[in-house]
Design a protein around this motif. Structure first.
Motif, PDB file in Angstrom:
ATOM      1  N   PRO A 115       1.161  -1.169   0.008  1.00  0.00           N
ATOM      2  CA  PRO A 115      -0.332  -0.055  -0.019  1.00  0.00           C
ATOM      3  C   PRO A 115       0.792   1.409  -0.072  1.00  0.00           C
ATOM      4  CG  PRO A 115      -0.191  -1.342   1.901  1.00  0.00           C
ATOM      5  CD  PRO A 115       0.307  -2.031   1.207  1.00  0.00           C
ATOM      6  N   TYR A 116       1.399   1.229   0.588  1.00  0.00           N
ATOM      7  CA  TYR A 116       2.918   2.453   0.452  1.00  0.00           C
ATOM      8  C   TYR A 116       3.060   2.644  -0.795  1.00  0.00           C
ATOM      9  CZ  TYR A 116       7.833   5.243   0.911  1.00  0.00           C
ATOM     10  OH  TYR A 116       8.689   5.631  -0.055  1.00  0.00           O
ATOM     11  N   ALA A 117       3.660   1.910  -1.760  1.00  0.00           N
ATOM     12  CA  ALA A 117       4.395   1.765  -2.815  1.00  0.00           C
ATOM     13  C   ALA A 117       2.516   2.117  -3.901  1.00  0.00           C
ATOM     14  CB  ALA A 117       4.895   0.891  -3.279  1.00  0.00           C
ATOM     15  N   ALA A 118       2.145   1.115  -3.359  1.00  0.00           N
ATOM     16  CA  ALA A 118       0.795   2.357  -4.519  1.00  0.00           C
ATOM     17  C   ALA A 118      -0.432   4.174  -4.020  1.00  0.00           C
ATOM     18  CB  ALA A 118      -0.545   1.472  -4.035  1.00  0.00           C
ATOM     19  N   ALA A 119       0.624   4.171  -2.725  1.00  0.00           N
ATOM     20  CA  ALA A 119       0.137   5.413  -2.520  1.00  0.00           C
ATOM     21  C   ALA A 119       1.363   6.699  -3.409  1.00  0.00           C
ATOM     22  CB  ALA A 119      -0.620   5.678  -1.433  1.00  0.00           C
ATOM     23  N   THR A 120       2.501   5.655  -2.901  1.00  0.00           N
ATOM     24  CA  THR A 120       3.530   7.291  -3.948  1.00  0.00           C
ATOM     25  C   THR A 120       3.867   6.832  -5.015  1.00  0.00           C
ATOM     26  OG1 THR A 120       5.060   5.109  -2.623  1.00  0.00           O
ATOM     27  CG2 THR A 120       4.650   7.053  -1.085  1.00  0.00           C
ATOM     28  N   VAL A 121       3.890   6.195  -5.847  1.00  0.00           N
ATOM     29  CA  VAL A 121       4.202   5.549  -7.098  1.00  0.00           C
ATOM     30  C   VAL A 121       3.507   6.699  -8.085  1.00  0.00           C
ATOM     31  CG1 VAL A 121       4.202   4.900  -9.390  1.00  0.00           C
ATOM     32  CG2 VAL A 121       5.021   3.340  -7.485  1.00  0.00           C
ATOM     33  N   PRO A 122       2.186   6.801  -7.775  1.00  0.00           N
ATOM     34  CA  PRO A 122       1.164   8.089  -8.411  1.00  0.00           C
ATOM     35  C   PRO A 122       2.171   9.392  -7.591  1.00  0.00           C
ATOM     36  CG  PRO A 122      -0.790   6.582  -7.202  1.00  0.00           C
ATOM     37  CD  PRO A 122       1.388   5.987  -6.802  1.00  0.00           C
ATOM     38  N   LEU A 123       2.575   9.712  -6.557  1.00  0.00           N
ATOM     39  CA  LEU A 123       2.729  11.110  -6.428  1.00  0.00           C
ATOM     40  C   LEU A 123       4.294  11.256  -7.447  1.00  0.00           C
ATOM     41  CD1 LEU A 123       2.552  11.545  -2.378  1.00  0.00           C
ATOM     42  CD2 LEU A 123       0.524  11.730  -4.484  1.00  0.00           C
ATOM     43  N   PHE A 124       4.969  10.710  -7.504  1.00  0.00           N
ATOM     44  CA  PHE A 124       6.083  10.149  -8.322  1.00  0.00           C
ATOM     45  C   PHE A 124       6.263  10.332  -9.205  1.00  0.00           C
ATOM     46  CE2 PHE A 124       8.399   8.568  -3.872  1.00  0.00           C
ATOM     47  CZ  PHE A 124       9.563  10.400  -4.189  1.00  0.00           C
ATOM     48  N   GLN A 125       5.148  10.100  -9.741  1.00  0.00           N
ATOM     49  CA  GLN A 125       4.495   9.969 -11.405  1.00  0.00           C
ATOM     50  C   GLN A 125       4.010  11.500 -11.823  1.00  0.00           C
ATOM     51  OE1 GLN A 125       1.714   6.865 -11.489  1.00  0.00           O
ATOM     52  NE2 GLN A 125       3.089   5.774 -12.590  1.00  0.00           N
ATOM     53  N   PRO A 138       9.751   5.289  -4.738  1.00  0.00           N
ATOM     54  CA  PRO A 138       9.637   5.422  -3.185  1.00  0.00           C
ATOM     55  C   PRO A 138      10.642   4.492  -2.401  1.00  0.00           C
ATOM     56  CG  PRO A 138       7.107   4.873  -4.352  1.00  0.00           C
ATOM     57  CD  PRO A 138       9.171   5.003  -5.298  1.00  0.00           C
ATOM     58  N   VAL A 139      11.354   3.846  -3.014  1.00  0.00           N
ATOM     59  CA  VAL A 139      12.200   3.176  -2.211  1.00  0.00           C
ATOM     60  C   VAL A 139      12.695   3.640  -1.156  1.00  0.00           C
ATOM     61  CG1 VAL A 139      14.245   0.987  -2.479  1.00  0.00           C
ATOM     62  CG2 VAL A 139      12.170   0.977  -3.361  1.00  0.00           C
ATOM     63  N   PRO A 140      13.953   4.670  -2.031  1.00  0.00           N
ATOM     64  CA  PRO A 140      14.656   5.667  -1.274  1.00  0.00           C
ATOM     65  C   PRO A 140      14.290   6.378  -0.726  1.00  0.00           C
ATOM     66  CG  PRO A 140      14.916   6.120  -3.448  1.00  0.00           C
ATOM     67  CD  PRO A 140      14.183   5.170  -3.535  1.00  0.00           C
ATOM     68  N   LEU A 141      13.076   7.287  -0.542  1.00  0.00           N
ATOM     69  CA  LEU A 141      12.479   7.848   0.521  1.00  0.00           C
ATOM     70  C   LEU A 141      12.197   7.081   1.290  1.00  0.00           C
ATOM     71  CD1 LEU A 141      10.781   9.525   1.486  1.00  0.00           C
ATOM     72  CD2 LEU A 141       8.543   8.617   0.043  1.00  0.00           C
ATOM     73  N   LEU A 142      11.460   5.048   1.546  1.00  0.00           N
ATOM     74  CA  LEU A 142      11.305   4.562   2.355  1.00  0.00           C
ATOM     75  C   LEU A 142      12.813   4.153   3.141  1.00  0.00           C
ATOM     76  CD1 LEU A 142       9.066   2.560   4.177  1.00  0.00           C
ATOM     77  CD2 LEU A 142       9.866   0.722   2.544  1.00  0.00           C
ATOM     78  N   ILE A 143      13.793   3.951   2.214  1.00  0.00           N
ATOM     79  CA  ILE A 143      14.930   4.241   2.955  1.00  0.00           C
ATOM     80  C   ILE A 143      15.556   4.916   3.929  1.00  0.00           C
ATOM     81  CG2 ILE A 143      17.345   3.268   3.064  1.00  0.00           C
ATOM     82  CD1 ILE A 143      17.276   2.020   0.761  1.00  0.00           C
ATOM     83  N   LEU A 144      15.354   6.158   4.140  1.00  0.00           N
ATOM     84  CA  LEU A 144      15.658   7.828   4.829  1.00  0.00           C
ATOM     85  C   LEU A 144      14.406   7.262   5.689  1.00  0.00           C
ATOM     86  CD1 LEU A 144      16.072  10.346   1.803  1.00  0.00           C
ATOM     87  CD2 LEU A 144      17.641   9.214   3.209  1.00  0.00           C
ATOM     88  N   ILE A 145      13.216   6.635   5.875  1.00  0.00           N
ATOM     89  CA  ILE A 145      12.488   7.209   6.666  1.00  0.00           C
ATOM     90  C   ILE A 145      12.092   5.620   8.003  1.00  0.00           C
ATOM     91  CG2 ILE A 145       9.699   6.863   7.982  1.00  0.00           C
ATOM     92  CD1 ILE A 145       9.321   7.407   4.296  1.00  0.00           C
ATOM     93  N   TYR A 146      13.351   4.734   7.318  1.00  0.00           N
ATOM     94  CA  TYR A 146      14.260   3.897   8.171  1.00  0.00           C
ATOM     95  C   TYR A 146      14.678   4.554   8.872  1.00  0.00           C
ATOM     96  CZ  TYR A 146      11.219  -0.575   7.720  1.00  0.00           C
ATOM     97  OH  TYR A 146      10.180  -0.788   7.719  1.00  0.00           O
ATOM     98  N   ALA A 147      15.944   4.925   8.167  1.00  0.00           N
ATOM     99  CA  ALA A 147      17.035   6.048   8.496  1.00  0.00           C
ATOM    100  C   ALA A 147      16.776   7.062   9.827  1.00  0.00           C
ATOM    101  CB  ALA A 147      17.344   6.175   8.199  1.00  0.00           C
ATOM    102  N   ALA A 148      16.085   7.540   9.298  1.00  0.00           N
ATOM    103  CA  ALA A 148      15.403   8.345  10.857  1.00  0.00           C
ATOM    104  C   ALA A 148      14.654   8.006  11.928  1.00  0.00           C
ATOM    105  CB  ALA A 148      14.271   9.592  10.124  1.00  0.00           C
ATOM    106  N   LEU A 149      14.053   7.027  11.707  1.00  0.00           N
ATOM    107  CA  LEU A 149      13.008   6.342  12.830  1.00  0.00           C
ATOM    108  C   LEU A 149      14.408   5.229  13.827  1.00  0.00           C
ATOM    109  CD1 LEU A 149       9.927   5.105  10.961  1.00  0.00           C
ATOM    110  CD2 LEU A 149      10.257   6.747  12.385  1.00  0.00           C
TER     111      LEU A 149
END
Length: 223
Positions: A115-125, A138-149
């Motif tokens: 669901p994360y990819a389904a929500a973010t891919v259209p935004l990046f498009q 969405p993948v580097p964004l998710l990695i950065l979210i994990y890094a922050a957390l």
């Protein structure tokens, strides 16, 4: 599905010949080199998920090679199919072994990627110039979210994840530039996507491996 339908999606390819993309094809060796180096680092360390990641890294290189030589529908599937399992296994590994979730909760957290990819891919498009590369953004964004957390739990790991995300952002940039710069640079830039991704994926396995070792060392001290 037309399994043998020809695909021409890269600057370097000017014909349907096997070696029409020599640079794009040969640079996939970077994935195999990266996989070999990481296999040497994780073998005999009781890290089964890391070994699975190494195997998937090698499969990514083989699949990409097949696509940039055969350039047909079946080869395109061989190219992209191993990427998703690598992402999912990595998320599961971090959830279970770094966040210390139970296997069930780690799996549920991993499935949230869809669901994360389904929500973010259209935004990046919506970003001009990204094109088909928006699917990877969405993948580097998710990695950065994990890094922050994870910054307070394991700052070394968080820093390593952030470095991996930055490499991937650069890699996606080269992928997106392949066709736009084709007129000025006939080889295109897709080959840099291979080289940087090979470095990035190997680096991400190393970040996970090092975090496991630190965790075991810390647990040993407490014992």
């Amino acid at each position: 599905m037309e399994w043998i339908r020809e695909i021409d999606g890269y600057c370097e390819r000017l014909s349907p010949d096997y070696w029409a993309e020599p640079i794009n094809a040969i640079t996939n060796a970077a994935f195999l080199i990266s996989a070999w180096l990481m296999w040497r680092r994780v073998r005999n360390q009781d890290m089964p998920l890391a070994m699975i990641l190494v195997a998937l890294l090698a499969m990514i290189g083989i699949g990409s090679y097949l696509f940039h030589t055969h350039a047909q529908v079946w080869a395109a599937l061989a190219d992209v199919v191993p990427i998703l399992p690598f992402i999912l296994v990595y998320i599961f590994a971090v959830n279970r072994d770094i966040w210390r979730m139970s296997s069930l909760f780690a799996l549920v957290g991993t499935m949230l990627f869809f669901p994360y990819a389904a929500a973010t891919v259209p935004l990046f498009q919506l970003f001009p110039g990204l094109g088909g590369s928006a699917a990877y953004a969405p993948v580097p964004l998710l990695i950065l979210i994990y890094a922050a957390l994870l910054r307070s739990r394991d700052p070394i790991l968080a820093k390593g994840l952030a470095v991996g995300a930055l490499i991937l952002i650069l890699s996606i940039t080269f992928r997106a530039l392949d066709l736009p710069v084709c007129g000025q640079w006939p080889l295109g830039t897709h080959f840099m996507w291979h080289i940087l991704n090979a470095i990035m994926l190997g680096w991400m396995i190393e970040v996970y491996r090092a975090a496991l070792i630190r965790g075991r060392f810390s647990a040993g001290l407490k014992a």
